[in-house]
Write an enzyme that holds these catalytic residues in place. Structure first.
Site, short mmCIF file in Angstrom:
data_model
loop_
_atom_site.label_atom_id
_atom_site.label_comp_id
_atom_site.label_asym_id
_atom_site.label_seq_id
_atom_site.Cartn_x
_atom_site.Cartn_y
_atom_site.Cartn_z
CB SER A 118 77.16 46.34 9.86
OG SER A 118 78.52 45.96 9.88
CG ASP A 122 84.53 51.58 11.50
OD1 ASP A 122 84.92 50.90 10.50
OD2 ASP A 122 83.43 51.37 12.04
CG HIS A 164 81.46 49.39 9.42
ND1 HIS A 164 81.79 49.51 10.75
CD2 HIS A 164 80.51 48.43 9.35
CE1 HIS A 164 81.06 48.67 11.46
NE2 HIS A 164 80.28 48.00 10.64
#
Lengths: 254, 254
Positions: free
Chosen positions: B14, B198, B201
């Protein structure tokens, strides 16, 4: 072979080439279409349509090449800002020739007799943005040596209208950025400075107008190509078969 | 055919997939390499290396396909953030297996016996960033239902070291983002919140550290691939032969 993701090709001049700068429309498209379609920057700063056509003929896959190469699912064509430069600049392309050139670009992908014919390629034309001649004259006048104003408000408006004429004749959708930005500026040339950094190129606010207008046209004219209607080429990790991943991660059409 | 621009392929989880968000490293690379190399987003949110390898085998051109398809000039491999998730998550990959997987990814492009062997493909590995367990625990605890902490500071550090071990064994350069971000945060876990949104990320500041570290490694290890060393595939407009444009706008190797 490895044609993994089909593509959106952005074909235009410096306004397209700069589309991956901070928050600009190319980067925003690439983010919205991640894992779905690749967004290819085919922006050519300073080019007019006369010079760009022989480039496009090298960028579009030939009918023979389409079996190997990523399909261009959407071709976005955004010219006029340089074609509209006034004489004697070599960038100037007479308005009737400009309109013919835009129609020829559509023909290259859409006509069955073209070597680049591709029934799966959708096309969107974009009009050049308005010119802020106050900003542009100040920018050119500050150079060493100072340069004379090279673009006129009304002339660029005629080229924007020319793109709309080509779109109507060629039966493809048009995003009228000229009018979108003109309206956003309250039809006040000086107020264009919010949307134009130097009277010609777009600010982040200008690119936001362009991105939103483009996506609105995609949603209306080619809803099947809207990023929200496409699936990931490779599945979300929660869809992977954890005990036997390989068969579950085969690529799919977006 | 129409392999117009060769490519940089960003292959990861991600953190790679989100690399085209505001000011993130993929968009910045695409901007720096415009008209030179296309930057392809092959980020797969949530994937570990076990699941990503069968995807990469579909993304890399086979030896047979390389004659038609864009060459991958640079393959950037950035995994570990999900492999390091603790058991019993299905994302967990044991550390020795993770190291083997990273080495296998390098093997796919670099070993003459691989069907994807490509002597022109350079590889850079990136370590996962550090985890801020305070942020991560707060984020997971605020969900409905609340989730338990899934990543540990020291465990992710071991996976970062694993990438460095794989890089040394496979003789490819590594960008140690774990250490770069840890140092930028003054080796203070709470201060990581400037670089992590967070706890996992990257923020725009985190991506800036990553982009600059990556470009420094490109400059040092593969200077011929630095964007400043590459030329435009199609010439600048001032180099176009205005009286006979077509022969002067033939594509060149970047």
């Amino acid at each position: 072979m490895a044609n993994v993701q089909d593509a959106i090709m952005l074909f235009g001049d410096s306004i397209t080439q700069a589309g991956w700068a901070e928050d600009a429309f190319g980067a925003r498209l690439a983010n919205a279409y991640s894992r779905k379609l690749d967004v290819l920057n085919r922006g050519l700063a300073g080019y007019n349509t006369d010079w760009a056509i022989p480039v496009l003929e090298q960028c579009l896959p030939t009918q023979q090449g389409q079996q190997y190469l990523p399909k261009v699912r959407l071709l976005v064509v955004w010219f006029g800002a340089n074609d509209a430069v006034i004489k004697p600049s070599p960038q100037h392309v007479p308005l009737p020739k400009f309109i013919e050139n835009i129609k020829y670009i559509v023909h290259l992908a859409h006509s069955a007799e073209s070597p680049y014919y591709s029934p799966s390629t959708k096309i969107i034309l974009i009009t050049p943005p308005p010119v802020n001649t106050h900003q542009r004259a100040a920018d050119l006048g500050s150079r060493d040596p100072p340069l004379a104003l090279d673009r006129l408000f009304d002339t660029t408006k005629q080229y924007a209208d020319g793109v709309k004429e080509a779109a109507a004749t060629s039966k493809v959708p048009v995003v009228d950025i000229w009018t979108a930005i003109w309206n956003a500026a309250g039809e006040n040339e000086e107020a264009l400075s919010r949307y134009l950094s130097d009277g010609l190129h777009l600010t982040p606010d200008g690119y936001t107008v362009a991105y939103e207008a483009l996506m609105k046209t995609v949603a209306a004219e080619y809803p099947e190509l809207h990023h929200e209607k496409l699936q990931y080429v490779f599945p979300a990790w929660t869809e992977v078969d954890w005990s036997n991943p390989r068969p579950s991660v085969q690529k799919r059409e977006a």
